[in-house]
Scaffold this motif. Structure first.
Motif, short mmCIF file in Angstrom:
data_model
loop_
_atom_site.label_atom_id
_atom_site.label_comp_id
_atom_site.label_asym_id
_atom_site.label_seq_id
_atom_site.Cartn_x
_atom_site.Cartn_y
_atom_site.Cartn_z
N LEU A 14 -12.57 -2.17 8.22
CA LEU A 14 -11.74 -3.60 8.49
C LEU A 14 -12.50 -4.56 7.65
N LYS A 15 -13.79 -4.48 7.25
CA LYS A 15 -14.61 -5.51 6.54
C LYS A 15 -14.05 -5.20 5.05
N LYS A 16 -13.91 -4.05 4.59
CA LYS A 16 -13.72 -3.65 3.25
C LYS A 16 -12.18 -4.14 3.27
N GLY A 17 -11.36 -4.04 4.08
CA GLY A 17 -9.73 -4.34 3.93
C GLY A 17 -9.85 -5.77 3.94
N ALA A 18 -10.70 -6.54 4.51
CA ALA A 18 -10.63 -8.02 4.41
C ALA A 18 -11.04 -8.50 3.26
N VAL A 19 -12.04 -7.92 2.82
CA VAL A 19 -12.27 -8.30 1.20
C VAL A 19 -11.34 -7.94 0.29
N ALA A 20 -10.88 -6.61 0.29
CA ALA A 20 -9.82 -6.44 -0.68
C ALA A 20 -8.53 -7.28 -0.73
N LEU A 21 -8.10 -7.87 0.68
CA LEU A 21 -7.21 -8.81 0.97
C LEU A 21 -7.25 -9.96 0.17
#
Length: 84
Positions: A14-21
């Motif tokens: 979830l953290k990696k996805g938020a950063v990528a977004l």
């Protein structure tokens, strides 16, 4: 004794996805600003948009007229291109 519990793997994703977004949104914003600035300052680029992507040029004109009702960029461009 204190027992450590590992964090769930979904939290890490979830953290990696938020950063990528966040990075993707920043890149999209920078790209759209670059295109707007180029269209706003370069008549030849607007001519290129007219020849190849007329719908983008129409959106550019509509946005300019929405923000400034007295914008006459469309008329100036049409008269300039009509003289060529």
């Amino acid at each position: 004794m204190l027992i450590k519990h590992p964090k769930p793997a979904s939290r890490k994703w979830l953290k990696k996805g938020a950063v990528a977004l966040f990075v993707f949104e920043g890149a999209c914003f920078a790209g759209s600003y670059f295109l707007w600035h180029r269209a706003n300052t370069d008549r030849d680029f607007r001519k290129h948009l007219k020849d190849n992507y007329p719908f983008l040029l129409e959106y550019y004109y509509k946005a300019g007229e929405l923000l400034n009702s007295q914008s006459n960029t469309r008329q100036v461009d049409q008269s300039y291109w009509g003289q060529e």
